[in-house]
Write a protein that holds these residues in place. Structure first.
Motif, PDB file in Angstrom:
ATOM      1  N   MET A 124       0.832  -1.172   0.000  1.00  0.00           N
ATOM      2  CA  MET A 124       0.000   0.000   0.000  1.00  0.00           C
ATOM      3  C   MET A 124       0.885   1.247   0.000  1.00  0.00           C
ATOM      4  O   MET A 124       1.706   1.403   0.883  1.00  0.00           O
ATOM      5  N   PRO A 125       0.715   2.111  -0.961  1.00  0.00           N
ATOM      6  CA  PRO A 125       1.620   3.258  -1.078  1.00  0.00           C
ATOM      7  C   PRO A 125       1.284   4.416  -0.143  1.00  0.00           C
ATOM      8  O   PRO A 125       0.140   4.647   0.210  1.00  0.00           O
ATOM      9  N   VAL A 126       2.340   5.127   0.220  1.00  0.00           N
ATOM     10  CA  VAL A 126       2.248   6.409   0.902  1.00  0.00           C
ATOM     11  C   VAL A 126       2.944   7.409  -0.007  1.00  0.00           C
ATOM     12  O   VAL A 126       4.093   7.203  -0.393  1.00  0.00           O
ATOM     13  N   LEU A 127       2.251   8.479  -0.375  1.00  0.00           N
ATOM     14  CA  LEU A 127       2.820   9.532  -1.206  1.00  0.00           C
ATOM     15  C   LEU A 127       3.070  10.749  -0.322  1.00  0.00           C
ATOM     16  O   LEU A 127       2.156  11.230   0.342  1.00  0.00           O
ATOM     17  N   ILE A 128       4.304  11.232  -0.321  1.00  0.00           N
ATOM     18  CA  ILE A 128       4.703  12.367   0.508  1.00  0.00           C
ATOM     19  C   ILE A 128       5.148  13.482  -0.426  1.00  0.00           C
ATOM     20  O   ILE A 128       5.955  13.251  -1.328  1.00  0.00           O
ATOM     21  N   SER A 129       4.626  14.696  -0.195  1.00  0.00           N
ATOM     22  CA  SER A 129       5.011  15.817  -1.047  1.00  0.00           C
ATOM     23  C   SER A 129       5.016  17.115  -0.239  1.00  0.00           C
ATOM     24  O   SER A 129       4.697  17.114   0.943  1.00  0.00           O
ATOM     25  N   SER A 130       5.373  18.216  -0.934  1.00  0.00           N
ATOM     26  CA  SER A 130       5.406  19.511  -0.269  1.00  0.00           C
ATOM     27  C   SER A 130       4.843  20.586  -1.190  1.00  0.00           C
ATOM     28  O   SER A 130       4.949  20.486  -2.416  1.00  0.00           O
ATOM     29  N   ILE A 131       4.289  21.614  -0.592  1.00  0.00           N
ATOM     30  CA  ILE A 131       3.782  22.766  -1.342  1.00  0.00           C
ATOM     31  C   ILE A 131       4.959  23.573  -1.899  1.00  0.00           C
ATOM     32  O   ILE A 131       4.922  24.047  -3.024  1.00  0.00           O
ATOM     33  N   GLU A 132       6.020  23.697  -1.100  1.00  0.00           N
ATOM     34  CA  GLU A 132       7.195  24.477  -1.487  1.00  0.00           C
ATOM     35  C   GLU A 132       7.823  23.969  -2.789  1.00  0.00           C
ATOM     36  O   GLU A 132       8.272  24.754  -3.615  1.00  0.00           O
ATOM     37  N   ASP A 133       7.847  22.650  -2.967  1.00  0.00           N
ATOM     38  CA  ASP A 133       8.450  22.044  -4.151  1.00  0.00           C
ATOM     39  C   ASP A 133       7.457  21.046  -4.742  1.00  0.00           C
ATOM     40  O   ASP A 133       7.496  19.859  -4.425  1.00  0.00           O
ATOM     41  N   PRO A 134       6.535  21.509  -5.587  1.00  0.00           N
ATOM     42  CA  PRO A 134       5.503  20.631  -6.139  1.00  0.00           C
ATOM     43  C   PRO A 134       6.044  19.457  -6.950  1.00  0.00           C
ATOM     44  O   PRO A 134       5.355  18.466  -7.138  1.00  0.00           O
ATOM     45  N   SER A 135       7.294  19.559  -7.420  1.00  0.00           N
ATOM     46  CA  SER A 135       7.863  18.452  -8.183  1.00  0.00           C
ATOM     47  C   SER A 135       8.288  17.296  -7.276  1.00  0.00           C
ATOM     48  O   SER A 135       8.517  16.182  -7.748  1.00  0.00           O
ATOM     49  N   LEU A 136       8.377  17.553  -5.974  1.00  0.00           N
ATOM     50  CA  LEU A 136       8.787  16.514  -5.027  1.00  0.00           C
ATOM     51  C   LEU A 136       7.642  15.538  -4.811  1.00  0.00           C
ATOM     52  O   LEU A 136       6.529  15.927  -4.470  1.00  0.00           O
ATOM     53  N   GLU A 137       7.910  14.269  -5.058  1.00  0.00           N
ATOM     54  CA  GLU A 137       6.937  13.229  -4.751  1.00  0.00           C
ATOM     55  C   GLU A 137       7.708  12.000  -4.316  1.00  0.00           C
ATOM     56  O   GLU A 137       8.416  11.396  -5.105  1.00  0.00           O
ATOM     57  N   MET A 138       7.591  11.687  -3.049  1.00  0.00           N
ATOM     58  CA  MET A 138       8.241  10.494  -2.508  1.00  0.00           C
ATOM     59  C   MET A 138       7.176   9.425  -2.365  1.00  0.00           C
ATOM     60  O   MET A 138       6.169   9.638  -1.697  1.00  0.00           O
ATOM     61  N   ARG A 139       7.403   8.305  -2.986  1.00  0.00           N
ATOM     62  CA  ARG A 139       6.435   7.203  -2.957  1.00  0.00           C
ATOM     63  C   ARG A 139       7.069   6.044  -2.222  1.00  0.00           C
ATOM     64  O   ARG A 139       8.168   5.606  -2.567  1.00  0.00           O
ATOM     65  N   MET A 140       6.367   5.555  -1.210  1.00  0.00           N
ATOM     66  CA  MET A 140       6.866   4.426  -0.427  1.00  0.00           C
ATOM     67  C   MET A 140       5.798   3.343  -0.378  1.00  0.00           C
ATOM     68  O   MET A 140       4.621   3.647  -0.178  1.00  0.00           O
ATOM     69  N   GLU A 141       6.214   2.125  -0.560  1.00  0.00           N
ATOM     70  CA  GLU A 141       5.308   0.983  -0.448  1.00  0.00           C
ATOM     71  C   GLU A 141       5.440   0.389   0.951  1.00  0.00           C
ATOM     72  O   GLU A 141       6.480   0.508   1.585  1.00  0.00           O
ATOM     73  N   GLY A 142       4.413  -0.246   1.407  1.00  0.00           N
ATOM     74  CA  GLY A 142       4.480  -0.912   2.708  1.00  0.00           C
ATOM     75  C   GLY A 142       3.275  -0.571   3.553  1.00  0.00           C
ATOM     76  O   GLY A 142       2.301   0.022   3.089  1.00  0.00           O
ATOM     77  N   SER A 143       3.359  -0.940   4.812  1.00  0.00           N
ATOM     78  CA  SER A 143       2.230  -0.736   5.711  1.00  0.00           C
ATOM     79  C   SER A 143       1.957   0.751   5.908  1.00  0.00           C
ATOM     80  O   SER A 143       2.855   1.574   5.951  1.00  0.00           O
ATOM     81  N   LEU A 144       0.676   1.069   5.986  1.00  0.00           N
ATOM     82  CA  LEU A 144       0.263   2.452   6.173  1.00  0.00           C
ATOM     83  C   LEU A 144       0.305   2.800   7.659  1.00  0.00           C
ATOM     84  O   LEU A 144      -0.188   2.042   8.488  1.00  0.00           O
TER      85      LEU A 144
END
Length: 96
Positions: free
Chosen positions: A1-21
Motif C-alpha cells: 500500500m503506497p504512501v505519497l509524501i510531497s510539499s507545497i514548497e516544491d511541487p515536483s517533489l513526490e516520494m512514494r513508499m510501499e508498505g504498511s500504512l
C-alpha cells in the motif's frame, strides 16, 4: 500500500513508499505503526511531526501526506523508513 509524501514548497517533489500504512490521529497529529515485541502486540512507534502536515488523506489504499516545506516532507519520509525498519525487527522477535 503506497504512501505519497510531497510539499507545497516544491511541487515536483513526490516520494512514494510501499508498505504498511501508518495510522494517523487527526486530533493529536500523531502517526504510528504497530511494533510487536515477542508476544506483545500492544507496542507502537509514534511520531508527531513538527510542523504538522497540511494534508493527510487516505483514498482507497493510498495515503497522501503533504507538508508546507520540502525539508519537513523529507524528515517525515526518513521517520517512516526508520519506523518500518524498527517494525520489521519487532516482527522478527515474534514467537510461535
Amino acid at each position: 500500500m503506497p504512501v505519497l509524501i510531497s510539499s507545497i514548497e516544491d511541487p515536483s517533489l513526490e516520494m512514494r513508499m510501499e508498505g504498511s500504512l501508518p495510522d494517523y490521529n487527526r486530533s493529536t497529529q500523531e502517526f504510528r505503526l504497530n511494533r510487536p515485541i515477542g508476544d506483545d502486540w500492544l507496542q507502537y512507534i509514534s511520531h508527531v511531526p513538527k510542523p504538522p502536515p497540511l494534508i493527510v488523506r487516505t483514498e482507497e489504499s493510498t495515503t497522501f501526506v503533504v507538508f508546507e516545506r520540502r525539508d519537513d516532507a523529507e524528515r517525515f519520509e526518513q521517520w517512516l523508513v526508520d519506523a518500518r525498519e524498527e517494525q520489521d525487527r519487532g516482527f522478527r522477535t515474534m514467537r510461535g
